[in-house]
Scaffold this motif. Structure first.
Motif, PDB file in Angstrom:
ATOM      1  N   THR A  12     -31.810 -40.796  18.650  1.00  0.00           N
ATOM      2  CA  THR A  12     -30.760 -40.920  17.635  1.00  0.00           C
ATOM      3  C   THR A  12     -29.558 -41.725  18.121  1.00  0.00           C
ATOM      4  O   THR A  12     -28.439 -41.509  17.669  1.00  0.00           O
ATOM      5  N   LEU A  13     -29.781 -42.655  19.029  1.00  0.00           N
ATOM      6  CA  LEU A  13     -28.698 -43.531  19.465  1.00  0.00           C
ATOM      7  C   LEU A  13     -28.449 -44.575  18.387  1.00  0.00           C
ATOM      8  O   LEU A  13     -29.391 -45.172  17.874  1.00  0.00           O
ATOM      9  N   PRO A  14     -27.205 -44.834  18.028  1.00  0.00           N
ATOM     10  CA  PRO A  14     -26.937 -45.876  17.043  1.00  0.00           C
ATOM     11  C   PRO A  14     -27.104 -47.248  17.693  1.00  0.00           C
ATOM     12  O   PRO A  14     -26.604 -47.493  18.782  1.00  0.00           O
ATOM     13  N   ILE A  15     -27.820 -48.128  17.028  1.00  0.00           N
ATOM     14  CA  ILE A  15     -28.098 -49.464  17.557  1.00  0.00           C
ATOM     15  C   ILE A  15     -27.539 -50.484  16.578  1.00  0.00           C
ATOM     16  O   ILE A  15     -27.989 -50.581  15.442  1.00  0.00           O
ATOM     17  N   LYS A  21     -28.713 -57.700  20.480  1.00  0.00           N
ATOM     18  CA  LYS A  21     -28.635 -59.045  21.048  1.00  0.00           C
ATOM     19  C   LYS A  21     -28.396 -58.995  22.553  1.00  0.00           C
ATOM     20  O   LYS A  21     -29.011 -59.739  23.316  1.00  0.00           O
ATOM     21  N   GLU A  22     -27.501 -58.108  22.975  1.00  0.00           N
ATOM     22  CA  GLU A  22     -27.208 -57.973  24.407  1.00  0.00           C
ATOM     23  C   GLU A  22     -28.434 -57.483  25.178  1.00  0.00           C
ATOM     24  O   GLU A  22     -28.740 -57.967  26.261  1.00  0.00           O
ATOM     25  N   ALA A  24     -31.550 -57.903  24.262  1.00  0.00           N
ATOM     26  CA  ALA A  24     -32.525 -58.993  24.253  1.00  0.00           C
ATOM     27  C   ALA A  24     -32.202 -60.014  25.338  1.00  0.00           C
ATOM     28  O   ALA A  24     -33.107 -60.511  26.029  1.00  0.00           O
ATOM     29  N   LEU A  25     -30.932 -60.327  25.515  1.00  0.00           N
ATOM     30  CA  LEU A  25     -30.525 -61.245  26.583  1.00  0.00           C
ATOM     31  C   LEU A  25     -30.859 -60.673  27.960  1.00  0.00           C
ATOM     32  O   LEU A  25     -31.314 -61.388  28.859  1.00  0.00           O
ATOM     33  N   GLU A  26     -30.644 -59.384  28.115  1.00  0.00           N
ATOM     34  CA  GLU A  26     -30.967 -58.703  29.369  1.00  0.00           C
ATOM     35  C   GLU A  26     -32.465 -58.780  29.664  1.00  0.00           C
ATOM     36  O   GLU A  26     -32.872 -59.106  30.773  1.00  0.00           O
ATOM     37  N   PHE A  27     -33.290 -58.498  28.636  1.00  0.00           N
ATOM     38  CA  PHE A  27     -34.743 -58.582  28.815  1.00  0.00           C
ATOM     39  C   PHE A  27     -35.186 -60.010  29.119  1.00  0.00           C
ATOM     40  O   PHE A  27     -36.055 -60.234  29.960  1.00  0.00           O
ATOM     41  N   ALA A  28     -34.590 -60.976  28.441  1.00  0.00           N
ATOM     42  CA  ALA A  28     -34.942 -62.381  28.669  1.00  0.00           C
ATOM     43  C   ALA A  28     -34.641 -62.777  30.109  1.00  0.00           C
ATOM     44  O   ALA A  28     -35.444 -63.469  30.751  1.00  0.00           O
ATOM     45  N   GLU A  29     -33.513 -62.331  30.623  1.00  0.00           N
ATOM     46  CA  GLU A  29     -33.160 -62.636  32.008  1.00  0.00           C
ATOM     47  C   GLU A  29     -34.147 -61.988  32.980  1.00  0.00           C
ATOM     48  O   GLU A  29     -34.611 -62.622  33.931  1.00  0.00           O
ATOM     49  N   ALA A  38     -29.899 -65.256  21.898  1.00  0.00           N
ATOM     50  CA  ALA A  38     -29.934 -64.114  20.979  1.00  0.00           C
ATOM     51  C   ALA A  38     -29.008 -64.430  19.804  1.00  0.00           C
ATOM     52  O   ALA A  38     -27.954 -63.845  19.640  1.00  0.00           O
ATOM     53  N   SER A  39     -29.427 -65.349  18.981  1.00  0.00           N
ATOM     54  CA  SER A  39     -28.601 -65.824  17.864  1.00  0.00           C
ATOM     55  C   SER A  39     -28.704 -64.879  16.669  1.00  0.00           C
ATOM     56  O   SER A  39     -29.550 -63.988  16.631  1.00  0.00           O
ATOM     57  N   ASP A  40     -27.863 -65.122  15.691  1.00  0.00           N
ATOM     58  CA  ASP A  40     -27.939 -64.343  14.450  1.00  0.00           C
ATOM     59  C   ASP A  40     -29.279 -64.580  13.761  1.00  0.00           C
ATOM     60  O   ASP A  40     -29.852 -63.666  13.182  1.00  0.00           O
TER      61      ASP A  40
END
Length: 121
Positions: A12-15, A21-22, A24-29, A38-40
């Motif tokens: 139940t964490l709010p996302i 986006k943050e 996704a950037l972390e995973f990409a790195e 991680a664009s709109d």
């Protein structure tokens, strides 16, 4: 990314969009994808792909235990006994919740966006 989203929502964490986006950037790195943005547009496509929409969190999903409330109400006069009425205040609505989580979250279109307990810090 979708697996992480499912795990976070199961707790139940709010996302929010910026959180997604943050992450996704972390995973990409971590995966060695240097030119990922991680664009709109990426976020919108990702939400459509997994049938996810943003909702306002609908409050605490856990109910109030009325036995605890009743017990506290009986003890309250004893707790307040030594104070004058002019020195008793209810500050419930005046707190500054600087550590509060967002009140909006991403969730599957077919599920309710239930929230958890709100931090009182």
């Amino acid at each position: 990314m979708h697996q992480w989203f499912k795990q976070a929502r199961s707790k139940t964490l709010p996302i929010s969009g910026p959180i997604l986006k943050e992450k996704a950037l972390e995973f990409a790195e971590q995966l060695g994808v240097p030119d990922f943005k991680a664009s709109d547009g990426w976020l919108m496509s990702w939400k459509i792909r997994f049938n996810i929409k943003q909702f306002k969190v609908s409050g605490e999903s856990a109910g109030v235990n009325l036995d605890i409330v009743d017990d506290f109400k009986t003890r309250l006069p004893t707790i307040l006994g030594d104070y004058e009425m002019k020195n008793i205040f209810n500050c419930d609505k005046t707190g500054l919740f600087f550590r509060a989580l967002p009140d909006r979250t991403m969730a599957y279109k077919t599920q309710a966006a239930k929230g958890g307990k709100v931090s009182k810090e």
